[in-house]
Write a protein that holds these residues in place. Structure first.
Motif, PDB file in Angstrom:
ATOM      1  N   PRO A  61     -15.350  -7.303  27.048  1.00  0.00           N
ATOM      2  CA  PRO A  61     -14.882  -8.870  27.423  1.00  0.00           C
ATOM      3  C   PRO A  61     -16.062  -9.567  26.907  1.00  0.00           C
ATOM      4  O   PRO A  61     -17.219  -9.227  26.894  1.00  0.00           O
ATOM      5  CB  PRO A  61     -14.872  -8.509  28.708  1.00  0.00           C
ATOM      6  CG  PRO A  61     -15.787  -7.443  29.145  1.00  0.00           C
ATOM      7  CD  PRO A  61     -15.690  -6.437  28.006  1.00  0.00           C
ATOM      8  N   ALA A  65     -17.654 -15.399  29.692  1.00  0.00           N
ATOM      9  CA  ALA A  65     -16.468 -15.813  30.239  1.00  0.00           C
ATOM     10  C   ALA A  65     -16.414 -16.081  31.734  1.00  0.00           C
ATOM     11  O   ALA A  65     -15.692 -17.198  32.180  1.00  0.00           O
ATOM     12  CB  ALA A  65     -15.279 -14.819  29.906  1.00  0.00           C
ATOM     13  N   ARG A  66     -17.300 -15.403  32.348  1.00  0.00           N
ATOM     14  CA  ARG A  66     -17.161 -15.304  34.027  1.00  0.00           C
ATOM     15  C   ARG A  66     -17.868 -16.422  34.577  1.00  0.00           C
ATOM     16  O   ARG A  66     -17.934 -16.614  35.540  1.00  0.00           O
ATOM     17  CB  ARG A  66     -17.239 -13.991  34.692  1.00  0.00           C
ATOM     18  CG  ARG A  66     -18.851 -13.253  34.214  1.00  0.00           C
ATOM     19  CD  ARG A  66     -18.855 -12.226  35.160  1.00  0.00           C
ATOM     20  NE  ARG A  66     -17.936 -11.132  34.920  1.00  0.00           N
ATOM     21  CZ  ARG A  66     -17.866 -10.105  34.060  1.00  0.00           C
ATOM     22  NH1 ARG A  66     -18.951  -9.985  32.960  1.00  0.00           N
ATOM     23  NH2 ARG A  66     -16.778  -9.350  33.927  1.00  0.00           N
ATOM     24  N   HIS A  67     -18.377 -17.214  33.577  1.00  0.00           N
ATOM     25  CA  HIS A  67     -19.330 -18.313  34.026  1.00  0.00           C
ATOM     26  C   HIS A  67     -18.514 -19.670  34.016  1.00  0.00           C
ATOM     27  O   HIS A  67     -19.069 -20.689  34.182  1.00  0.00           O
ATOM     28  CB  HIS A  67     -20.524 -18.543  33.128  1.00  0.00           C
ATOM     29  CG  HIS A  67     -21.559 -17.342  33.049  1.00  0.00           C
ATOM     30  ND1 HIS A  67     -22.049 -16.864  34.324  1.00  0.00           N
ATOM     31  CD2 HIS A  67     -21.804 -16.700  32.203  1.00  0.00           C
ATOM     32  CE1 HIS A  67     -22.852 -15.926  33.956  1.00  0.00           C
ATOM     33  NE2 HIS A  67     -22.824 -15.703  32.806  1.00  0.00           N
ATOM     34  N   GLU A 164     -14.497  -6.741  39.861  1.00  0.00           N
ATOM     35  CA  GLU A 164     -15.167  -7.037  39.010  1.00  0.00           C
ATOM     36  C   GLU A 164     -14.837  -6.317  37.778  1.00  0.00           C
ATOM     37  O   GLU A 164     -15.120  -6.857  36.624  1.00  0.00           O
ATOM     38  CB  GLU A 164     -16.807  -6.811  39.324  1.00  0.00           C
ATOM     39  CG  GLU A 164     -17.453  -7.617  40.452  1.00  0.00           C
ATOM     40  CD  GLU A 164     -17.206  -8.940  40.087  1.00  0.00           C
ATOM     41  OE1 GLU A 164     -17.603  -9.530  39.016  1.00  0.00           O
ATOM     42  OE2 GLU A 164     -16.836  -9.847  40.895  1.00  0.00           O
ATOM     43  N   PRO A 166     -12.832  -5.468  34.367  1.00  0.00           N
ATOM     44  CA  PRO A 166     -12.134  -6.316  33.485  1.00  0.00           C
ATOM     45  C   PRO A 166     -10.611  -6.088  33.343  1.00  0.00           C
ATOM     46  O   PRO A 166      -9.946  -7.028  32.936  1.00  0.00           O
ATOM     47  CB  PRO A 166     -12.685  -5.873  32.086  1.00  0.00           C
ATOM     48  CG  PRO A 166     -14.116  -5.466  32.445  1.00  0.00           C
ATOM     49  CD  PRO A 166     -13.862  -4.848  33.841  1.00  0.00           C
ATOM     50  N   SER A 184      -7.139  -9.299  34.957  1.00  0.00           N
ATOM     51  CA  SER A 184      -8.329  -9.839  34.637  1.00  0.00           C
ATOM     52  C   SER A 184      -9.266 -10.387  35.643  1.00  0.00           C
ATOM     53  O   SER A 184      -8.734 -11.185  36.389  1.00  0.00           O
ATOM     54  CB  SER A 184      -8.027 -10.902  33.335  1.00  0.00           C
ATOM     55  OG  SER A 184      -9.381 -11.295  33.026  1.00  0.00           O
ATOM     56  N   ASN A 185     -10.387 -10.215  35.484  1.00  0.00           N
ATOM     57  CA  ASN A 185     -11.650 -10.761  36.333  1.00  0.00           C
ATOM     58  C   ASN A 185     -11.992 -12.060  35.707  1.00  0.00           C
ATOM     59  O   ASN A 185     -12.793 -12.866  36.215  1.00  0.00           O
ATOM     60  CB  ASN A 185     -12.577 -10.039  36.840  1.00  0.00           C
ATOM     61  CG  ASN A 185     -13.479  -9.526  35.595  1.00  0.00           C
ATOM     62  OD1 ASN A 185     -12.892  -9.992  34.346  1.00  0.00           O
ATOM     63  ND2 ASN A 185     -14.590  -9.022  35.781  1.00  0.00           N
ATOM     64  N   GLU A 186     -11.340 -12.429  34.736  1.00  0.00           N
ATOM     65  CA  GLU A 186     -11.736 -13.688  34.081  1.00  0.00           C
ATOM     66  C   GLU A 186     -10.233 -14.544  33.848  1.00  0.00           C
ATOM     67  O   GLU A 186      -9.715 -14.625  32.824  1.00  0.00           O
ATOM     68  CB  GLU A 186     -12.123 -13.403  32.552  1.00  0.00           C
ATOM     69  CG  GLU A 186     -13.578 -12.554  32.716  1.00  0.00           C
ATOM     70  CD  GLU A 186     -13.635 -11.890  31.279  1.00  0.00           C
ATOM     71  OE1 GLU A 186     -13.001 -12.165  30.449  1.00  0.00           O
ATOM     72  OE2 GLU A 186     -14.841 -11.509  31.289  1.00  0.00           O
ATOM     73  N   GLU A 188      -9.691 -17.380  33.389  1.00  0.00           N
ATOM     74  CA  GLU A 188      -9.389 -18.540  32.439  1.00  0.00           C
ATOM     75  C   GLU A 188      -9.387 -18.262  30.986  1.00  0.00           C
ATOM     76  O   GLU A 188      -9.138 -18.660  30.154  1.00  0.00           O
ATOM     77  CB  GLU A 188     -10.946 -19.369  32.472  1.00  0.00           C
ATOM     78  CG  GLU A 188     -12.160 -18.632  32.008  1.00  0.00           C
ATOM     79  CD  GLU A 188     -12.661 -17.794  33.279  1.00  0.00           C
ATOM     80  OE1 GLU A 188     -13.762 -17.053  33.095  1.00  0.00           O
ATOM     81  OE2 GLU A 188     -12.063 -17.500  34.201  1.00  0.00           O
ATOM     82  N   SER A 189      -9.353 -16.715  30.864  1.00  0.00           N
ATOM     83  CA  SER A 189      -8.802 -16.206  29.424  1.00  0.00           C
ATOM     84  C   SER A 189      -7.494 -16.022  29.063  1.00  0.00           C
ATOM     85  O   SER A 189      -7.053 -15.835  27.930  1.00  0.00           O
ATOM     86  CB  SER A 189      -9.892 -14.983  29.192  1.00  0.00           C
ATOM     87  OG  SER A 189      -9.145 -13.835  30.232  1.00  0.00           O
ATOM     88  N   ARG A 200      -3.778 -10.046  28.643  1.00  0.00           N
ATOM     89  CA  ARG A 200      -4.260 -10.138  29.835  1.00  0.00           C
ATOM     90  C   ARG A 200      -3.553 -11.010  30.774  1.00  0.00           C
ATOM     91  O   ARG A 200      -2.800 -11.728  30.034  1.00  0.00           O
ATOM     92  CB  ARG A 200      -5.648 -10.967  29.634  1.00  0.00           C
ATOM     93  CG  ARG A 200      -6.718 -10.147  29.038  1.00  0.00           C
ATOM     94  CD  ARG A 200      -7.986 -10.807  28.794  1.00  0.00           C
ATOM     95  NE  ARG A 200      -8.889 -10.410  27.848  1.00  0.00           N
ATOM     96  CZ  ARG A 200      -9.950 -10.842  27.653  1.00  0.00           C
ATOM     97  NH1 ARG A 200     -10.281 -12.172  28.250  1.00  0.00           N
ATOM     98  NH2 ARG A 200     -10.802 -10.416  26.599  1.00  0.00           N
TER      99      ARG A 200
END
Length: 222
Positions: A61, A65-67, A164, A166, A184-186, A188-189, A200
């Motif tokens: 990943p 991305a997680r920011h 947490e 991915p 996904s833990n992201e 926004e992706s 995802r």
């Protein structure tokens, strides 16, 4: 300086000079900071070197991305899950993924389908074909394949399932491949082309799909 048309109007893309290297200065990290969207001034600030980074075979990943970064191709909001008109010869219960549209359709019959937004493989990692759901797992563990570990030695050999992870809340495994439809833990992706070939979804959407889909379900990737 370039101009990008989007839902925000004309966005001016400016390459920030913060990353330039001179005598006594530090070099850029291998993964530069992602673009910063300045909604007030209708600009996207891009650190020097980021566009070159996007062309490299960086693996999933993405560490940044997680920011909370907003990628340039995600300026338009992603359409939420919804029932839509959808004509197909596939039987009800079939999953159809249209990679160009970044959409997953669960065929309902009678010219209808349940549409979910998905993230798809970035350039060079996308694929097309037909598989079957071979297994389903809740809060799956993640084990990066060897080629991914070779490109990203900072990744763990194994990450236990959890918030947490991915792979998110659920995973549908496709045949005997390494590909999955997963959460996904992201979030926004989702809607981007940024994965290594998996699809995802938000955790909310993948939980909904998971309860509707059985092992053996046909999956068509277009």
């Amino acid at each position: 300086m370039m101009t990008l048309k989007s839902g925000f109007g004309a966005l001016t893309i400016i390459l920030a000079c913060l990353g330039s290297v001179g005598a006594g200065e530090k070099v850029l990290p291998t993964e530069p900071s992602p673009p910063i969207l300045d909604q007030k001034n209708h600009k996207v600030w891009i650190q020097q070197g980021y566009l070159d980074f996007l062309m490299e075979p960086e693996s999933y990943p993405p560490r940044h991305a997680r920011h909370g970064a907003v990628a340039v191709d995600r300026l338009q909001p992603v359409a939420p899950r919804s029932v839509v008109s959808y004509e197909t010869h596939e039987k009800p219960g079939t999953i159809i993924i249209e990679t160009e549209n970044r959409s997953l359709y669960l065929v309902q019959g009678n010219g209808r389908a349940l549409r979910y937004p998905v993230g798809v493989g970035r350039e060079g990692y996308g694929w097309r074909g037909t598989e079957r759901v071979s297994s389903k797992k809740e809060w799956p563990d993640w084990r990066p394949p060897s080629d991914m570990l070779a490109r990203r030695p900072d990744l763990p050999q194994r990450m236990a399932g959890g918030p947490e992870n991915p792979l998110g809340a659920r995973a549908l495994y496709l045949g005997d491949t390494l590909y999955r439809i997963h959460g996904s833990n992201e979030p926004e992706s989702v809607g981007q082309s940024s994965s290594s070939g998996c699809f995802r979804m938000t955790n909310e959407d993948v939980v909904d799909l998971y309860r509707r889909v059985k092992i053996g379900t046909k999956v068509v990737v277009l």
